[in-house]
Motif scaffolding. Structure first.
Motif, mmCIF file in Angstrom:
data_model
loop_
_atom_site.group_PDB
_atom_site.id
_atom_site.type_symbol
_atom_site.label_atom_id
_atom_site.label_comp_id
_atom_site.label_asym_id
_atom_site.label_seq_id
_atom_site.Cartn_x
_atom_site.Cartn_y
_atom_site.Cartn_z
ATOM 1 N N TRP A 1 -27.960 27.496 3.360
ATOM 2 C CA TRP A 1 -27.719 26.343 4.523
ATOM 3 C C TRP A 1 -28.883 26.831 5.480
ATOM 4 N N ASN A 2 -30.094 26.139 5.803
ATOM 5 C CA ASN A 2 -31.070 26.409 6.586
ATOM 6 C C ASN A 2 -31.040 25.567 7.792
ATOM 7 N N TYR A 3 -30.877 25.870 9.038
ATOM 8 C CA TYR A 3 -30.852 25.087 10.040
ATOM 9 C C TYR A 3 -31.860 24.004 10.160
ATOM 10 N N MET A 4 -33.193 24.523 10.027
ATOM 11 C CA MET A 4 -34.341 23.401 10.207
ATOM 12 C C MET A 4 -34.094 22.343 9.019
ATOM 13 N N ASP A 5 -33.787 22.791 7.846
ATOM 14 C CA ASP A 5 -33.769 21.888 6.703
ATOM 15 C C ASP A 5 -32.404 20.984 6.897
ATOM 16 N N GLU A 6 -31.374 21.407 7.296
ATOM 17 C CA GLU A 6 -30.305 20.517 7.641
ATOM 18 C C GLU A 6 -30.577 19.814 8.750
ATOM 19 N N ASP B 1 -30.507 30.992 8.377
ATOM 20 C CA ASP B 1 -30.679 30.496 6.990
ATOM 21 C C ASP B 1 -29.934 31.608 5.976
ATOM 22 N N HIS C 1 -33.617 18.322 9.460
ATOM 23 C CA HIS C 1 -34.234 17.197 8.814
ATOM 24 C C HIS C 1 -33.421 16.222 8.245
ATOM 25 N N LYS C 2 -32.640 16.794 7.306
ATOM 26 C CA LYS C 2 -31.599 15.958 6.504
ATOM 27 C C LYS C 2 -30.746 15.092 7.405
#
Length: 131
Positions: free
Chosen positions: A72-77, A68, A79-80
């Motif tokens: 840029w956050n791995y988990m958010d990206e 994070d 999901h996107k």
């Protein structure tokens, strides 16, 4: 083995899964293996051939999934990427940057990502095989 290099990565592996965990009285999957003293055991062990996968998965969980940095956050990206149909290379290119160079937007001062096209092609090939 994915990015299991350097004192910190081997130390963490040893702390959670190796001899250090056993020495501290915690459960250890590999209580007799000191990853700090013998990091080559990951690739050379005939008894524990799974160590290559274990070390890679440990790195992925410990270092990549928690990434994070600078918006840029791995988990958010992730999901996107999934919600967007898993079709473009921006996600795997960013992940490759984190794994290979330490940042999601290379060159990061350390140079370009090694084999960025091949990484993206391999990633997409695996994704299509798993669909």
């Amino acid at each position: 083995v994915i990015q299991t290099t350097g004192v910190c990565n081997f130390g963490k592996l040893n702390y959670f899964l190796g001899k250090r965990a056993a020495d501290d009285g915690r459960d250890s999957r590999y209580p007799k293996i000191d990853f700090c003293k013998d990091p080559g055991i990951i690739c050379s062990s005939r008894k524990h051939k799974e160590l290559k996968w274990i070390a890679g998965m440990f790195y992925w969980i410990e270092s990549l999934q928690s990434y994070d940095e600078r918006g840029w956050n791995y988990m958010d990206e992730l999901h996107k990427f999934v919600d967007g149909g898993m079709s473009d290379h921006s996600f795997i290119n960013a992940v490759s940057g984190v794994v290979n160079r330490g940042c999601h937007d290379p060159p990061c001062g350390t140079g370009p990502v090694d084999g960025v096209r091949e990484r993206a092609a391999n990633f997409m090939q695996v994704l299509w095989a798993l669909r």
